[in-house]
Design an enzyme around this catalytic site. Sequence first.
Site, PDB file in Angstrom:
ATOM      1  N   GLU A  68       6.506 -29.589 -24.027  1.00 63.80           N
ATOM      2  CA  GLU A  68       6.605 -30.834 -23.783  1.00 63.80           C
ATOM      3  C   GLU A  68       6.218 -31.563 -25.042  1.00 63.80           C
ATOM      4  OE1 GLU A  68       6.997 -32.306 -20.844  1.00 63.80           O
ATOM      5  OE2 GLU A  68       7.130 -30.637 -19.212  1.00 63.80           O
ATOM      6  N   THR A  69       6.830 -32.784 -25.181  1.00 59.01           N
ATOM      7  CA  THR A  69       6.426 -33.851 -26.078  1.00 59.01           C
ATOM      8  C   THR A  69       5.932 -34.973 -25.543  1.00 59.01           C
ATOM      9  OG1 THR A  69       7.587 -32.981 -27.919  1.00 59.01           O
ATOM     10  CG2 THR A  69       7.363 -35.318 -28.123  1.00 59.01           C
TER      11      THR A  69
END
Length: 262
Positions: free
Chosen positions: A46-47
């Site tokens: 995830e970003t």
Amino acid sequence: MKLKIYQVDAFANYVFGGNPAAIIPVERWLPDDLMQKIAAENNLSETAYIIKEKDKYLIRWFTPAVEVDLCGHATLAAAHVIFSHEGFEDDVISFYSPRSGVLEVERGSDGLLTLDFPKDTIHQIEVSKKISAGFSIAPIEMWKGGSDYILVYEKEEHILEMEFDLFELAKVDTRGFIITAPGVKVDFVSRWFGPRVGVDEDPVTGSAHTSLTPLWAGKLKKNQLNAVQLSKRLGKLTCELIGDRVKIGGKAITYLVGEIFV
């Protein structure tokens, strides 16, 4: 354009543990395709992008392949960044997600960060041979949540020994698959797989525990639970069911502070 980037290990109190997430503060949303490209370049599960707006923070989450509705570990990581690096002095951060609404994170005196998320709605379904084909051991129960399928097993050993076929799993139209069982030293254990969203196996999946907490609270007849996600990096979580909300606690530590140029 130059952007600050943090990389944080969430649900861990030491680097190289838990689940790494990239956190990027921005003044306004970048074009969606650019945020997706940055997430793919980061190549983490995830970003998260955050925007400071008056008394709250806006937040969005991207895997290397898609934007998602909810991400626990990246929200925990974002809170850690805000508390530790962005000068936030209060003990409760209010996030707002366009896809999931208001999400709060509280900082405890012991450094524990606690997510306050909506409980997932889950229901038991018939065990599917199509889904079971992706795993080396057949489950004893199967459930469906808002985003994931949940496969329940008899004992922790099955979760540890599980072999999986990403090709078979990718045939199923779903965000991901949770496999879970009673724990030996904790209330329950789990693993999470999401080949359709570009994450083969996620080290620690906070959002999955919005499904797992009501499941195991019902089975064990208790609302306060301890959990471990049995990935190679390992993640420890505290979980509490309070009405239609789930509180998920863990620690986080900064691995990297840097800049990116796009």
